[in-house]
Scaffold this motif. Structure first.
Motif, mmCIF file in Angstrom:
data_model
loop_
_atom_site.group_PDB
_atom_site.id
_atom_site.type_symbol
_atom_site.label_atom_id
_atom_site.label_comp_id
_atom_site.label_asym_id
_atom_site.label_seq_id
_atom_site.Cartn_x
_atom_site.Cartn_y
_atom_site.Cartn_z
ATOM 1 N N SER A 2 0.853 -1.188 0.000
ATOM 2 C CA SER A 2 0.000 0.000 0.000
ATOM 3 C C SER A 2 0.886 1.234 0.000
ATOM 4 C CB SER A 2 -0.901 0.014 1.247
ATOM 5 O OG SER A 2 -0.116 0.290 2.376
ATOM 6 N N GLN A 114 -4.619 -3.912 1.420
ATOM 7 C CA GLN A 114 -4.573 -4.044 -0.037
ATOM 8 C C GLN A 114 -5.139 -5.384 -0.495
ATOM 9 O OE1 GLN A 114 -0.743 -4.319 -2.175
ATOM 10 N NE2 GLN A 114 -1.415 -2.518 -3.310
ATOM 11 N N ASN A 117 -8.802 -5.034 -0.453
ATOM 12 C CA ASN A 117 -9.167 -4.119 -1.537
ATOM 13 C C ASN A 117 -9.188 -4.794 -2.898
ATOM 14 O OD1 ASN A 117 -9.904 -1.511 -0.746
ATOM 15 N ND2 ASN A 117 -7.795 -0.938 -0.289
ATOM 16 N N HIS A 118 -8.267 -5.706 -3.112
ATOM 17 C CA HIS A 118 -8.134 -6.366 -4.399
ATOM 18 C C HIS A 118 -9.054 -7.578 -4.553
ATOM 19 C CE1 HIS A 118 -3.916 -4.552 -5.443
ATOM 20 N NE2 HIS A 118 -4.841 -3.645 -5.213
#
Length: 205
Positions: A2, A114, A117-118
């Protein structure tokens, strides 16, 4: 990983503590702060300074979440009945990114944000990509099938530097984790002492 991944150790240096217990932390070698004047920053902190540092340390531990988000979490803890410091910790630990990190699916809290998020994570069978998603007791988090062989996942499950807390039931063979119960401060395996009571004092000024 990140935006904070490359600078996360600056938080350690600023606090003068190895916040995440990582063996590569520069605090293990030098305890003074970053920058050319770091070695001179050893003055006694005021009560406000002590409270502010406690807030920065706790906020930083969870991936340096935004002040707005952290304040919102505190306000929710303050509204609930019970011990506000314990409630604050419980709310922070119920974040999806925190659980992914605690379950040792990724090596750092920054990677956890992250990772979520992905879209690598499911909650109760449904894909969730919001790191601040609030988990409830009994919720089951799992890594998506195609994500289980990612290098950082394999690396994280083999880390010896931290243990999975007992308020989670983790099965690394299936890459699942169940949120058994909401923890209190004494349940959470922080590498350094956290002082949420000082955070309460900071926001109660």
């Amino acid at each position: 990983m990140s935006k904070r991944e490359s600078t996360k150790y600056k938080l350690d240096r600023r606090m003068g503590e190895n916040i995440w217990g990582r063996p590569k932390s520069p605090v293990n070698r030098r305890e003074y702060g970053p920058g050319q004047h770091g070695q001179r920053r050893k003055g006694k902190l005021s009560d406000f300074g002590v409270q502010l540092r406690a807030k920065q340390k706790l906020k930083g531990y969870y991936g340096d979440i935004s002040e707005k988000q952290f304040r919102k979490t505190f306000d929710e803890a303050a509204r609930r009945k019970g011990d506000t410091p314990d409630l604050l910790i419980g709310l922070l630990e119920s974040r999806l990114d925190a659980m992914v990190y605690r379950s040792k699916f990724v090596p750092t809290i920054f990677a956890a944000r992250q990772f979520v998020n992905h879209g690598h994570v499911k909650v109760n069978g449904q894909r969730v990509n919001i790191p601040s998603y609030r988990l409830k007791e009994g919720d089951v988090v799992e890594i998506r099938e195609k994500s289980k062989q990612l290098a950082l996942v394999i690396e994280a499950t083999q880390l010896a530097e931290r243990d999975v807390p007992d308020y989670l039931e983790v099965d690394h063979s299936k890459m699942t984790s169940k949120y058994v119960r909401v923890p209190s401060l004494s349940d959470v395996p922080y590498p350094v002492m956290m002082e949420p009571n000082l955070v309460v004092e900071f926001y109660s000024r």
